[in-house]
Design a protein around this motif. Sequence first.
Motif, PDB file in Angstrom:
ATOM      1  N   SER A  52       4.485   7.490  -6.742  1.00 40.93           N
ATOM      2  CA  SER A  52       4.277   6.880  -8.291  1.00 40.93           C
ATOM      3  C   SER A  52       5.458   6.035  -8.868  1.00 40.93           C
ATOM      4  O   SER A  52       5.046   5.249  -9.495  1.00 40.93           O
ATOM      5  N   SER A  53       6.386   6.595  -8.405  1.00 37.06           N
ATOM      6  CA  SER A  53       7.886   5.876  -8.800  1.00 37.06           C
ATOM      7  C   SER A  53       7.900   4.557  -8.105  1.00 37.06           C
ATOM      8  O   SER A  53       8.050   3.562  -8.791  1.00 37.06           O
ATOM      9  N   ILE A  54       7.518   4.537  -6.843  1.00 36.87           N
ATOM     10  CA  ILE A  54       7.420   3.240  -6.224  1.00 36.87           C
ATOM     11  C   ILE A  54       6.353   2.112  -6.523  1.00 36.87           C
ATOM     12  O   ILE A  54       6.794   1.016  -6.933  1.00 36.87           O
ATOM     13  N   ALA A  55       5.267   2.875  -6.970  1.00 37.86           N
ATOM     14  CA  ALA A  55       4.371   2.141  -7.650  1.00 37.86           C
ATOM     15  C   ALA A  55       4.882   1.519  -9.125  1.00 37.86           C
ATOM     16  O   ALA A  55       4.358   0.393  -9.219  1.00 37.86           O
ATOM     17  N   ARG A  56       5.306   2.066  -9.886  1.00 39.62           N
ATOM     18  CA  ARG A  56       5.759   1.889 -11.190  1.00 39.62           C
ATOM     19  C   ARG A  56       6.599   0.655 -10.937  1.00 39.62           C
ATOM     20  O   ARG A  56       6.787  -0.364 -11.688  1.00 39.62           O
ATOM     21  N   ALA A  57       7.805   0.905 -10.054  1.00 38.38           N
ATOM     22  CA  ALA A  57       8.818   0.001  -9.930  1.00 38.38           C
ATOM     23  C   ALA A  57       8.334  -1.309  -9.288  1.00 38.38           C
ATOM     24  O   ALA A  57       8.624  -2.512  -9.543  1.00 38.38           O
ATOM     25  N   ALA A 105      12.588  24.847  -7.530  1.00 37.20           N
ATOM     26  CA  ALA A 105      11.199  24.201  -7.870  1.00 37.20           C
ATOM     27  C   ALA A 105      10.652  23.210  -7.276  1.00 37.20           C
ATOM     28  O   ALA A 105       9.548  22.777  -8.028  1.00 37.20           O
ATOM     29  N   SER A 106      11.264  22.631  -6.379  1.00 36.99           N
ATOM     30  CA  SER A 106      10.778  21.561  -5.463  1.00 36.99           C
ATOM     31  C   SER A 106       9.359  22.004  -4.925  1.00 36.99           C
ATOM     32  O   SER A 106       9.064  22.952  -4.526  1.00 36.99           O
ATOM     33  N   ASP A 107       8.915  20.870  -4.527  1.00 39.02           N
ATOM     34  CA  ASP A 107       7.365  20.995  -3.927  1.00 39.02           C
ATOM     35  C   ASP A 107       7.516  21.935  -2.640  1.00 39.02           C
ATOM     36  O   ASP A 107       8.211  21.517  -1.677  1.00 39.02           O
ATOM     37  N   PRO A 108       6.774  22.857  -2.461  1.00 38.03           N
ATOM     38  CA  PRO A 108       7.163  23.951  -1.376  1.00 38.03           C
ATOM     39  C   PRO A 108       6.100  23.378  -0.244  1.00 38.03           C
ATOM     40  O   PRO A 108       6.860  23.518   1.037  1.00 38.03           O
ATOM     41  N   THR A 109       5.084  22.518  -0.158  1.00 41.25           N
ATOM     42  CA  THR A 109       4.647  22.023   0.893  1.00 41.25           C
ATOM     43  C   THR A 109       5.623  21.191   1.637  1.00 41.25           C
ATOM     44  O   THR A 109       5.810  21.175   2.863  1.00 41.25           O
ATOM     45  N   MET A 110       6.319  20.226   0.946  1.00 37.78           N
ATOM     46  CA  MET A 110       7.118  19.290   1.462  1.00 37.78           C
ATOM     47  C   MET A 110       8.446  20.112   2.125  1.00 37.78           C
ATOM     48  O   MET A 110       8.822  19.568   3.253  1.00 37.78           O
ATOM     49  N   TRP A 111       9.153  20.809   1.370  1.00 46.30           N
ATOM     50  CA  TRP A 111      10.320  21.803   2.009  1.00 46.30           C
ATOM     51  C   TRP A 111       9.666  22.537   3.280  1.00 46.30           C
ATOM     52  O   TRP A 111      10.582  22.819   3.966  1.00 46.30           O
ATOM     53  N   ARG A 112       8.611  23.141   3.277  1.00 43.62           N
ATOM     54  CA  ARG A 112       8.054  23.883   4.343  1.00 43.62           C
ATOM     55  C   ARG A 112       8.149  22.671   5.827  1.00 43.62           C
ATOM     56  O   ARG A 112       8.649  23.237   6.770  1.00 43.62           O
ATOM     57  N   ASP A 113       7.568  21.568   5.510  1.00 42.57           N
ATOM     58  CA  ASP A 113       7.580  20.487   6.659  1.00 42.57           C
ATOM     59  C   ASP A 113       8.824  20.167   6.852  1.00 42.57           C
ATOM     60  O   ASP A 113       9.374  19.696   8.156  1.00 42.57           O
ATOM     61  N   VAL A 114       9.881  20.148   5.980  1.00 44.43           N
ATOM     62  CA  VAL A 114      11.384  19.666   6.317  1.00 44.43           C
ATOM     63  C   VAL A 114      12.070  20.469   7.184  1.00 44.43           C
ATOM     64  O   VAL A 114      12.591  20.081   8.073  1.00 44.43           O
ATOM     65  N   PHE A 115      11.862  22.042   6.864  1.00 43.07           N
ATOM     66  CA  PHE A 115      12.480  22.762   7.700  1.00 43.07           C
ATOM     67  C   PHE A 115      11.770  22.990   9.081  1.00 43.07           C
ATOM     68  O   PHE A 115      12.672  22.955   9.973  1.00 43.07           O
ATOM     69  N   LEU A 116      10.636  22.737   9.172  1.00 40.05           N
ATOM     70  CA  LEU A 116      10.068  22.891  10.468  1.00 40.05           C
ATOM     71  C   LEU A 116      10.291  21.811  11.357  1.00 40.05           C
ATOM     72  O   LEU A 116      10.217  21.851  12.549  1.00 40.05           O
ATOM     73  N   ALA A 143       0.789  -1.267   0.054  1.00 32.40           N
ATOM     74  CA  ALA A 143      -0.034   0.036  -0.180  1.00 32.40           C
ATOM     75  C   ALA A 143       1.003   1.326  -0.059  1.00 32.40           C
ATOM     76  O   ALA A 143       1.665   1.405   0.902  1.00 32.40           O
ATOM     77  N   ILE A 144       0.640   2.177  -0.975  1.00 30.47           N
ATOM     78  CA  ILE A 144       1.435   3.335  -0.881  1.00 30.47           C
ATOM     79  C   ILE A 144       0.256   4.584  -0.686  1.00 30.47           C
ATOM     80  O   ILE A 144      -0.828   4.789  -1.501  1.00 30.47           O
ATOM     81  N   ILE A 145       0.506   5.412   0.187  1.00 28.79           N
ATOM     82  CA  ILE A 145      -0.177   6.599   0.697  1.00 28.79           C
ATOM     83  C   ILE A 145       0.393   7.897   0.420  1.00 28.79           C
ATOM     84  O   ILE A 145       1.706   8.270   0.726  1.00 28.79           O
ATOM     85  N   GLY A 146      -0.145   8.546  -0.865  1.00 30.86           N
ATOM     86  CA  GLY A 146       0.588   9.550  -1.127  1.00 30.86           C
ATOM     87  C   GLY A 146       0.832   9.334  -2.804  1.00 30.86           C
ATOM     88  O   GLY A 146       1.939   8.439  -2.738  1.00 30.86           O
ATOM     89  N   ILE A 147       0.384   9.863  -3.644  1.00 31.45           N
ATOM     90  CA  ILE A 147       0.993   9.351  -5.123  1.00 31.45           C
ATOM     91  C   ILE A 147       1.531  10.465  -5.908  1.00 31.45           C
ATOM     92  O   ILE A 147       0.961  11.153  -6.958  1.00 31.45           O
ATOM     93  N   GLY A 148       2.581  11.062  -5.155  1.00 29.77           N
ATOM     94  CA  GLY A 148       3.532  12.278  -5.974  1.00 29.77           C
ATOM     95  C   GLY A 148       4.746  11.503  -6.689  1.00 29.77           C
ATOM     96  O   GLY A 148       4.661  10.268  -7.122  1.00 29.77           O
ATOM     97  N   ASN A 154      10.355  17.784 -10.299  1.00 32.22           N
ATOM     98  CA  ASN A 154       8.636  17.548 -10.595  1.00 32.22           C
ATOM     99  C   ASN A 154       7.982  16.801  -9.511  1.00 32.22           C
ATOM    100  O   ASN A 154       8.554  16.304  -8.662  1.00 32.22           O
ATOM    101  N   SER A 155       6.771  17.065  -9.610  1.00 31.93           N
ATOM    102  CA  SER A 155       5.854  16.358  -8.580  1.00 31.93           C
ATOM    103  C   SER A 155       4.595  16.221  -9.331  1.00 31.93           C
ATOM    104  O   SER A 155       4.440  16.183 -10.475  1.00 31.93           O
ATOM    105  N   GLY A 156       4.059  15.097  -8.425  1.00 31.16           N
ATOM    106  CA  GLY A 156       2.611  14.636  -9.084  1.00 31.16           C
ATOM    107  C   GLY A 156       3.005  13.475  -9.809  1.00 31.16           C
ATOM    108  O   GLY A 156       3.938  12.709  -9.866  1.00 31.16           O
TER     109      GLY A 156
END
Length: 315
Positions: A30-35, A242-253, A21-26, A142-144
């Motif tokens: 999506s790369s894990i799912a394909r592999a 250009a990376s995902d701003p939500t992800m990086w906001r959480d990383v720094f916090l 099961a993969i939760i989150g398809i960014g 890239n994301s998504g």
Amino acid sequence: MAPVPQSFAPRRDEPLFGRLAIIGIGLIGSSIARAAKDLNLAGRVLLYDRDEAVRQRARELGLGHEVAETAAEAVRDADHIVLCVPVGACGTVAAEIASALKPGAILSDVGSVKKSVVEAVLPHLPEGVHFVPAHPVAGTENSGPDAGFPSLFLNRWCILTPPEGTHETAIARTRQFWEGMGAIVEIMTASHHDLVLAVTSHLPHLIAYNIVGTAEDLAAVTQSEVIKFSAGGFRDFTRIAASDPTMWRDVFLHNKDAVLEMLGRFSEDLAVLTRAIRFGDGDTLHKHFTRTRAIRRGIVALGQEKPETEKLRKD
């Protein structure tokens, strides 16, 4: 099935896990799912994303065998669950799926911060569920769901940070999973991971975001000129901005202590270079550039930037 490059990992005769099961398809999910599908790492791949449009796109792309409507539905009866959500959401998702996790299941994640994720996730897990945090040191700007590709993890590090007392079999199976996708697995403590990644990943991203903002704020330089005349150094270095701003906001916090420590060291070293430039100290500049060039060449020599791998990342 997408074609697998000849240099990619071999396809398994028997799946490693019955249900993944993969939760989150960014990008990562999506790369894990394909592999996992291409390499037969799981008999069935189940996906979930909180965004309905993303779930629909995953169905259109055929990323998994099934796209669930809830996270709990996706993880029910799963042998291996990977949280591919921003690090700040891991605790919330763990609480949401806890009652649906079966005994013996292995829960993992892909976040680039580990200590805060361990602290947020562990209290929600029922007895008999194993938690093996993971961080694949791979990605693009890239994301998504459309951004993923199965060879994303080929020849890339994946760091596991199992909490003390984690069952060795769970660690070994998680290692097999990432090695099955071509990754090189390393194991360290969560705290050490966060310090290492603060200097190798988090600080460079912070600097990239900042320098793009500085360039845009210059009154004497227009935004169009910044874009038009970007030389190789600016263009290549700021790609990660250009990376995902939500992800990086959480990383720094969630890794603020380690990031602030590295940022302090960086500021001190930058002050030395500033003085050298101001007072025409060419020897200091030359020595510093010579030392850092050697480090850069060492990165290439260790295989962390290979032409064939970079080509796969763009395909």
